[in-house]
Design an enzyme around this catalytic site. Structure first.
Site, PDB file in Angstrom:
ATOM      1  N   ASP A 195      40.117  52.214  29.847  1.00  0.00           N
ATOM      2  CA  ASP A 195      40.488  50.892  30.383  1.00  0.00           C
ATOM      3  C   ASP A 195      42.000  50.786  30.596  1.00  0.00           C
ATOM      4  O   ASP A 195      42.479  49.822  31.180  1.00  0.00           O
ATOM      5  CB  ASP A 195      40.019  49.798  29.415  1.00  0.00           C
ATOM      6  CG  ASP A 195      40.151  48.405  30.002  1.00  0.00           C
ATOM      7  OD1 ASP A 195      40.086  48.283  31.243  1.00  0.00           O
ATOM      8  OD2 ASP A 195      40.322  47.439  29.245  1.00  0.00           O
ATOM      9  N   GLN A 209      34.893  49.672  37.062  1.00  0.00           N
ATOM     10  CA  GLN A 209      35.363  48.379  36.554  1.00  0.00           C
ATOM     11  C   GLN A 209      35.696  47.472  37.714  1.00  0.00           C
ATOM     12  O   GLN A 209      36.213  47.923  38.739  1.00  0.00           O
ATOM     13  CB  GLN A 209      36.623  48.586  35.703  1.00  0.00           C
ATOM     14  CG  GLN A 209      37.227  47.313  35.182  1.00  0.00           C
ATOM     15  CD  GLN A 209      38.457  47.535  34.310  1.00  0.00           C
ATOM     16  OE1 GLN A 209      39.575  47.273  34.741  1.00  0.00           O
ATOM     17  NE2 GLN A 209      38.263  48.034  33.101  1.00  0.00           N
ATOM     18  N   SER A 269      40.344  42.595  33.308  1.00  0.00           N
ATOM     19  CA  SER A 269      39.076  43.236  33.660  1.00  0.00           C
ATOM     20  C   SER A 269      37.924  42.262  33.444  1.00  0.00           C
ATOM     21  O   SER A 269      37.882  41.534  32.449  1.00  0.00           O
ATOM     22  CB  SER A 269      38.882  44.526  32.862  1.00  0.00           C
ATOM     23  OG  SER A 269      39.583  44.476  31.649  1.00  0.00           O
TER      24      SER A 269
HETATM   25  C1  LIG Z   1      44.354  44.679  33.208  1.00  0.00           C
HETATM   26  C2  LIG Z   1      44.323  45.114  31.756  1.00  0.00           C
HETATM   27  C3  LIG Z   1      42.930  45.378  31.288  1.00  0.00           C
HETATM   28  C4  LIG Z   1      42.581  44.463  30.173  1.00  0.00           C
HETATM   29  O1  LIG Z   1      42.542  44.868  29.069  1.00  0.00           O
HETATM   30  S1  LIG Z   1      42.236  42.816  30.523  1.00  0.00           S
HETATM   31  C5  LIG Z   1      41.531  42.270  29.021  1.00  0.00           C
HETATM   32  C6  LIG Z   1      40.042  42.240  29.046  1.00  0.00           C
HETATM   33  N1  LIG Z   1      39.556  41.230  29.926  1.00  0.00           N
HETATM   34  C7  LIG Z   1      39.723  39.903  29.630  1.00  0.00           C
HETATM   35  O2  LIG Z   1      40.365  39.487  28.676  1.00  0.00           O
HETATM   36  C8  LIG Z   1      39.017  38.925  30.546  1.00  0.00           C
HETATM   37  C9  LIG Z   1      38.212  37.934  29.687  1.00  0.00           C
HETATM   38  N2  LIG Z   1      37.611  36.916  30.527  1.00  0.00           N
HETATM   39  C10 LIG Z   1      38.268  35.802  30.842  1.00  0.00           C
HETATM   40  O3  LIG Z   1      39.373  35.528  30.408  1.00  0.00           O
HETATM   41  C11 LIG Z   1      37.550  34.885  31.767  1.00  0.00           C
HETATM   42  O4  LIG Z   1      36.192  35.217  31.854  1.00  0.00           O
HETATM   43  C12 LIG Z   1      38.177  34.929  33.204  1.00  0.00           C
HETATM   44  C13 LIG Z   1      38.065  36.321  33.785  1.00  0.00           C
HETATM   45  C14 LIG Z   1      39.623  34.489  33.159  1.00  0.00           C
HETATM   46  C15 LIG Z   1      37.391  33.988  34.094  1.00  0.00           C
HETATM   47  O5  LIG Z   1      37.350  32.733  33.499  1.00  0.00           O
HETATM   48  P1  LIG Z   1      37.493  31.401  34.351  1.00  0.00           P
HETATM   49  O6  LIG Z   1      37.270  30.259  33.450  1.00  0.00           O
HETATM   50  O7  LIG Z   1      36.593  31.479  35.513  1.00  0.00           O
HETATM   51  O8  LIG Z   1      39.031  31.465  34.711  1.00  0.00           O
HETATM   52  P2  LIG Z   1      39.801  31.261  36.106  1.00  0.00           P
HETATM   53  O9  LIG Z   1      39.588  32.447  36.954  1.00  0.00           O
HETATM   54  O10 LIG Z   1      39.432  29.957  36.697  1.00  0.00           O
HETATM   55  O11 LIG Z   1      41.315  31.233  35.616  1.00  0.00           O
HETATM   56  C16 LIG Z   1      41.899  32.346  35.009  1.00  0.00           C
HETATM   57  C17 LIG Z   1      43.408  32.234  35.173  1.00  0.00           C
HETATM   58  O12 LIG Z   1      43.760  32.283  36.548  1.00  0.00           O
HETATM   59  C18 LIG Z   1      44.431  31.076  36.909  1.00  0.00           C
HETATM   60  N3  LIG Z   1      43.938  30.684  38.225  1.00  0.00           N
HETATM   61  C19 LIG Z   1      42.775  30.086  38.527  1.00  0.00           C
HETATM   62  N4  LIG Z   1      42.677  29.941  39.862  1.00  0.00           N
HETATM   63  C20 LIG Z   1      43.786  30.457  40.398  1.00  0.00           C
HETATM   64  C21 LIG Z   1      44.272  30.648  41.722  1.00  0.00           C
HETATM   65  N5  LIG Z   1      43.571  30.240  42.778  1.00  0.00           N
HETATM   66  N6  LIG Z   1      45.456  31.247  41.895  1.00  0.00           N
HETATM   67  C22 LIG Z   1      46.176  31.668  40.856  1.00  0.00           C
HETATM   68  N7  LIG Z   1      45.765  31.552  39.572  1.00  0.00           N
HETATM   69  C23 LIG Z   1      44.591  30.956  39.349  1.00  0.00           C
HETATM   70  C24 LIG Z   1      44.046  30.080  35.845  1.00  0.00           C
HETATM   71  O13 LIG Z   1      45.039  29.100  35.680  1.00  0.00           O
HETATM   72  C25 LIG Z   1      43.957  30.959  34.630  1.00  0.00           C
HETATM   73  O14 LIG Z   1      45.234  31.279  34.110  1.00  0.00           O
HETATM   74  P3  LIG Z   1      45.554  31.069  32.539  1.00  0.00           P
HETATM   75  O15 LIG Z   1      44.492  31.812  31.785  1.00  0.00           O
HETATM   76  O16 LIG Z   1      45.432  29.578  32.355  1.00  0.00           O
HETATM   77  O17 LIG Z   1      46.927  31.600  32.371  1.00  0.00           O
END
Ligand SMILES: CCCC(=O)SCCNC(=O)CCNC(=O)[C@H](O)C(C)(C)COP(=O)(O)OP(=O)(O)OC[C@H]1O[C@@H](n2cnc3c(N)ncnc32)[C@H](O)[C@@H]1OP(=O)(O)O
Length: 276
Positions: free
Chosen positions: A190, A261, A211
């Site tokens: 990852d 992914q 991710s």
């Molecule tokens: C790349 C490194 C690999 C990694 O290890 S990543 C770590 C593992 N993956 C994760 O932690 C993801 C866990 N899942 C999640 O956090 C959520 O399911 C996920 C993916 C955010 C989706 O949840 P939702 O509630 O649908 O969130 P969201 O997409 O509405 O918001 C997420 C953040 O994006 C921002 N956002 C939403 N719409 C936007 C837009 N049109 N333009 C710019 N930014 C936007 C929103 O404010 C939020 O940001 P923040 O989290 O408040 O800082």
């Protein structure tokens, strides 16, 4: 599960959660079964301030295949759901694989840390880049990485969404525990994976990258504490998402594992200082 490296985003590293979920699943199956695949969704951001509870459901114990479902839980809510499948060793006359790309051996390449130190030693390097490079250097990741085509950190050049690097876990794990090597490979797989989808867009920087899901298939025995070539490519990006696919090769050319992914990628244009 407790935490190792915490990314600057202050969300738990996805690879750590997958690796630990696989450890939990593997502990619930007998010694003669080996992980052959896993499929995960990251449903909430992981909180680095508290440990993760891994809850395993024994979905089915079959004759050859055994399936487990794992929920990684924090604050009473799932942050990851993962299905993992295990199989007993079974021979087959059907056997093929792609050929490993021809690249220089890891001994001829520099680690990410060595590359950063090299850039930092350049007398003409602008101050603004020094800060970013020092931050990268302070990022103590339990993985060693040697890029095959090292990026020029301060040049905005678009490239194909393809990346190759040698990777291995830091430290010694030793032979014998194949389940543990799969868990560590899940961690390694990852790291720096989703970034492949950003390679054609040097004019944008990720404002939010995480991710969404991660899948892996384990094909042969390997050691995650020995150099493996990670071949990554991104066949598609769109709709604020990027798809990445990867192959982990043993250095003797055997395909060890495949990964896929999808991640959310919200970007904004890189602002360049005015020439006036
Ligand atoms: C790349 C490194 C690999 C990694 O290890 S990543 C770590 C593992 N993956 C994760 O932690 C993801 C866990 N899942 C999640 O956090 C959520 O399911 C996920 C993916 C955010 C989706 O949840 P939702 O509630 O649908 O969130 P969201 O997409 O509405 O918001 C997420 C953040 O994006 C921002 N956002 C939403 N719409 C936007 C837009 N049109 N333009 C710019 N930014 C936007 C929103 O404010 C939020 O940001 P923040 O989290 O408040 O800082």
């Amino acid at each position: 599960g407790t935490h190792h490296w915490i990314p600057r985003s202050q969300r738990l590293f996805g690879g750590q959660i997958i690796g630990q979920a696989l450890v939990a699943a593997a502990k619930s199956v007998s010694d003669n079964l080996y992980a052959h695949s896993l499929h995960c969704y990251f449903v909430r951001a992981g909180d680095p301030k508290v440990p993760v509870l891994y809850q395993v459901d024994r979905i089915r114990d079959g004759r050859s295949f055994t399936v487990r479902s794992v929920r990684a839980i924090q604050h009473g809510q799932p942050i990851l759901i993962c299905q993992a499948s295990f199989q007993m060793l079974q021979p087959s006359p059907l056997q093929h694989q792609f050929t490993m790309p021809v690249v220089p051996p890891p001994e001829d390449l520099l680690t990410v840390e060595e590359l950063i130190r090299l850039y930092l030693s350049k007398p003409d390097l602008a101050e603004k880049y020094k800060l970013g490079l020092n931050k990268l250097l302070a990022n103590e990741v339990p993985i060693e990485i040697k890029p095959v085509n090292p990026p020029v950190f301060y040049k905005l050049t678009a490239s194909e969404p393809k990346n190759l690097f040698w990777v291995r876990a830091r430290g010694y794990i030793g032979e014998g525990n194949m389940k543990l090597h799969c868990c560590v490979a899940a961690y390694v797989s990852d790291f720096a994976f989703l970034g492949t989808a950003l390679l054609p867009y040097p004019g944008y920087r990720a404002q939010f990258a995480a991710s969404l899901d991660h899948a892996m298939w384990f094909h042969s025995t390997f050691r995650s504490d020995e150099w493996m070539l990670y071949e990554c490519e991104s066949p598609w990006a769109g709709g604020s998402r990027g798809l990445v696919q990867g192959r982990l090769w043993r250095r003797d050319g055997v395909l060890a594992a495949s990964c896929s992914q999808e991640g959310v990628l919200r970007v904004k244009p890189v602002t360049r200082p005015s020439k006036l």
